[in-house]
Scaffold this motif. Sequence first.
Motif, PDB file in Angstrom:
ATOM      1  N   THR A 199     -20.229 -23.469 -17.712  1.00  0.00           N
ATOM      2  CA  THR A 199     -18.810 -23.236 -17.410  1.00  0.00           C
ATOM      3  C   THR A 199     -18.478 -23.823 -16.041  1.00  0.00           C
ATOM      4  O   THR A 199     -19.371 -24.094 -15.234  1.00  0.00           O
ATOM      5  CB  THR A 199     -18.486 -21.732 -17.392  1.00  0.00           C
ATOM      6  N   ILE A 200     -17.198 -23.968 -15.788  1.00  0.00           N
ATOM      7  CA  ILE A 200     -16.747 -24.457 -14.491  1.00  0.00           C
ATOM      8  C   ILE A 200     -17.209 -23.504 -13.386  1.00  0.00           C
ATOM      9  O   ILE A 200     -17.616 -23.942 -12.308  1.00  0.00           O
ATOM     10  CB  ILE A 200     -15.217 -24.637 -14.489  1.00  0.00           C
ATOM     11  N   GLU A 201     -17.178 -22.211 -13.656  1.00  0.00           N
ATOM     12  CA  GLU A 201     -17.598 -21.218 -12.665  1.00  0.00           C
ATOM     13  C   GLU A 201     -19.078 -21.385 -12.312  1.00  0.00           C
ATOM     14  O   GLU A 201     -19.472 -21.216 -11.153  1.00  0.00           O
ATOM     15  CB  GLU A 201     -17.320 -19.802 -13.163  1.00  0.00           C
ATOM     16  N   GLU A 202     -19.903 -21.720 -13.299  1.00  0.00           N
ATOM     17  CA  GLU A 202     -21.323 -21.944 -13.027  1.00  0.00           C
ATOM     18  C   GLU A 202     -21.515 -23.200 -12.176  1.00  0.00           C
ATOM     19  O   GLU A 202     -22.337 -23.209 -11.257  1.00  0.00           O
ATOM     20  CB  GLU A 202     -22.104 -22.068 -14.341  1.00  0.00           C
TER      21      GLU A 202
ATOM     22  N   GLN B 295     -19.366 -24.384 -10.024  1.00  0.00           N
ATOM     23  CA  GLN B 295     -18.941 -23.994  -8.681  1.00  0.00           C
ATOM     24  C   GLN B 295     -20.002 -23.145  -7.995  1.00  0.00           C
ATOM     25  O   GLN B 295     -20.248 -23.294  -6.791  1.00  0.00           O
ATOM     26  CB  GLN B 295     -17.606 -23.235  -8.747  1.00  0.00           C
ATOM     27  N   GLY B 296     -20.649 -22.270  -8.756  1.00  0.00           N
ATOM     28  CA  GLY B 296     -21.698 -21.415  -8.201  1.00  0.00           C
ATOM     29  C   GLY B 296     -22.878 -22.212  -7.674  1.00  0.00           C
ATOM     30  O   GLY B 296     -23.383 -21.929  -6.584  1.00  0.00           O
ATOM     31  N   TYR B 297     -23.310 -23.205  -8.428  1.00  0.00           N
ATOM     32  CA  TYR B 297     -24.396 -24.070  -7.947  1.00  0.00           C
ATOM     33  C   TYR B 297     -24.016 -24.723  -6.626  1.00  0.00           C
ATOM     34  O   TYR B 297     -24.810 -24.767  -5.692  1.00  0.00           O
ATOM     35  CB  TYR B 297     -24.714 -25.168  -8.964  1.00  0.00           C
TER      36      TYR B 297
ATOM     37  N   ASP C  14     -12.998 -30.097 -19.953  1.00  0.00           N
ATOM     38  CA  ASP C  14     -13.288 -29.274 -18.772  1.00  0.00           C
ATOM     39  C   ASP C  14     -13.689 -30.135 -17.576  1.00  0.00           C
ATOM     40  O   ASP C  14     -13.447 -29.769 -16.432  1.00  0.00           O
ATOM     41  CB  ASP C  14     -14.402 -28.275 -19.065  1.00  0.00           C
TER      42      ASP C  14
ATOM     43  N   ASP D 197     -10.637 -28.646 -10.419  1.00  0.00           N
ATOM     44  CA  ASP D 197     -11.714 -27.743  -9.991  1.00  0.00           C
ATOM     45  C   ASP D 197     -13.067 -28.451 -10.010  1.00  0.00           C
ATOM     46  O   ASP D 197     -13.877 -28.294  -9.093  1.00  0.00           O
ATOM     47  CB  ASP D 197     -11.784 -26.513 -10.895  1.00  0.00           C
TER      48      ASP D 197
ATOM     49  N   VAL E  79     -15.609 -29.972  -6.798  1.00  0.00           N
ATOM     50  CA  VAL E  79     -17.043 -29.692  -6.692  1.00  0.00           C
ATOM     51  C   VAL E  79     -17.820 -30.999  -6.591  1.00  0.00           C
ATOM     52  O   VAL E  79     -18.676 -31.161  -5.707  1.00  0.00           O
ATOM     53  CB  VAL E  79     -17.547 -28.861  -7.896  1.00  0.00           C
TER      54      VAL E  79
END
Length: 118
Positions: free
Chosen positions: A2-5, A7-9, A29, A34, A38
Amino acid sequence: MTIEEVQGYALLGMYQEAWDAALDLDPDDRMVADVWRVRAGCAPHLGAWDEGEVLAELLRHGSDNDRMVAFTFFHKFAVHLLALGKMGEAKAAVKKASEAAPARRLALLDDPALAALW
């Protein structure tokens, strides 16, 4: 993925993992600001200057957040280019950085790594 993952990395400083995960996203995506932010933020850490420049160009006229990411990329790109002795290209990167975030221009002037440009 996911995009959130992705961003988390990046937030964890796992730049290669963030880059790879972003490229593994579904095409729809992958083509959103976003993800561009990143990837542009990871690019200097990976030496992905060409890709980062394209992404920063896409971001430099966007939202405040987009423009700050573009500013940061172009600032780092200018330092990189100057270290390679590419004075004209470094000046062009500084110009793009200052256009992306005019309020941050003093940060460019205060950076000792860019002192050879002035």
